[in-house]
Scaffold this active site. Structure first.
Site, PDB file in Angstrom:
ATOM      1  N   TRP A  14       0.797  -1.222   0.000  1.00 51.56           N
ATOM      2  CA  TRP A  14       0.000   0.000   0.000  1.00 51.56           C
ATOM      3  C   TRP A  14       0.834   1.279   0.000  1.00 51.56           C
ATOM      4  O   TRP A  14       0.370   2.308  -0.474  1.00 51.56           O
ATOM      5  CB  TRP A  14      -1.004  -0.012   1.147  1.00 51.56           C
ATOM      6  N   GLU A  15       2.032   1.218   0.501  1.00 56.54           N
ATOM      7  CA  GLU A  15       2.868   2.417   0.493  1.00 56.54           C
ATOM      8  C   GLU A  15       3.597   2.580  -0.833  1.00 56.54           C
ATOM      9  O   GLU A  15       3.865   3.694  -1.253  1.00 56.54           O
ATOM     10  CB  GLU A  15       3.890   2.378   1.640  1.00 56.54           C
TER      11      GLU A  15
END
Length: 145
Positions: A14-15
């Protein structure tokens, strides 16, 4: 507890990994796997650049800070998947006393899932699809067997 590979992979998913600093959706300078500061507490600033190896080490060096938050704030036993989901959530949001209190007071699964999926999904007042999807992934991991 310590974050497993599953939790680390969720954070990375997600990052993403940016080797040049950028402003995130909240307008904060960010680098690597969502880092807004370095090990010494120095804030990421415009023009910063790192290598992929540095991004990996920064993630692993700073992860204990977020594990410590979850370990300190959650007083009930957690399964590994729950811990991993909470560390990913805390990495992204800084944590939420409300969520931790819900878990400690043994709120219903429905209420906890609802919190995951409806809170901390906006930036500057706008709902962000990536945050909505991330929270769903974190909730799904939290409630997985």
């Amino acid at each position: 507890m310590k974050t497993s590979k599953v939790g680390i992979d969720l954070i990375k998913k997600w990052e993403g990994c940016e080797l040049t600093s950028y402003k995130c959706s909240a307008g904060v300078w960010t680098i690597g796997f969502g880092n807004t500061f370095y090990e010494d507490g120095t804030k990421v600033k415009q023009g910063d650049k790192i290598t992929k190896a540095r991004a990996e080490s920064l993630l692993l060096d700073l992860l204990p800070k977020f594990e410590k938050i979850v370990n300190k704030k959650v007083s009930v036993p957690l399964r590994q998947n729950q811990f991993d989901a909470l560390v990913s959530y805390t990495w992204n949001t800084g944590g939420s006393d409300t969520l931790f209190n819900m878990i400690n007071s043994k709120a219903s699964d429905k209420d906890i899932r609802n919190w995951f999926e409806t809170k901390y999904i906006t930036a500057n007042g706008k709902k962000i699809a990536g945050l909505v999807n991330r929270r769903k992934d974190e909730a799904n991991l939290y409630f997985s067997a």
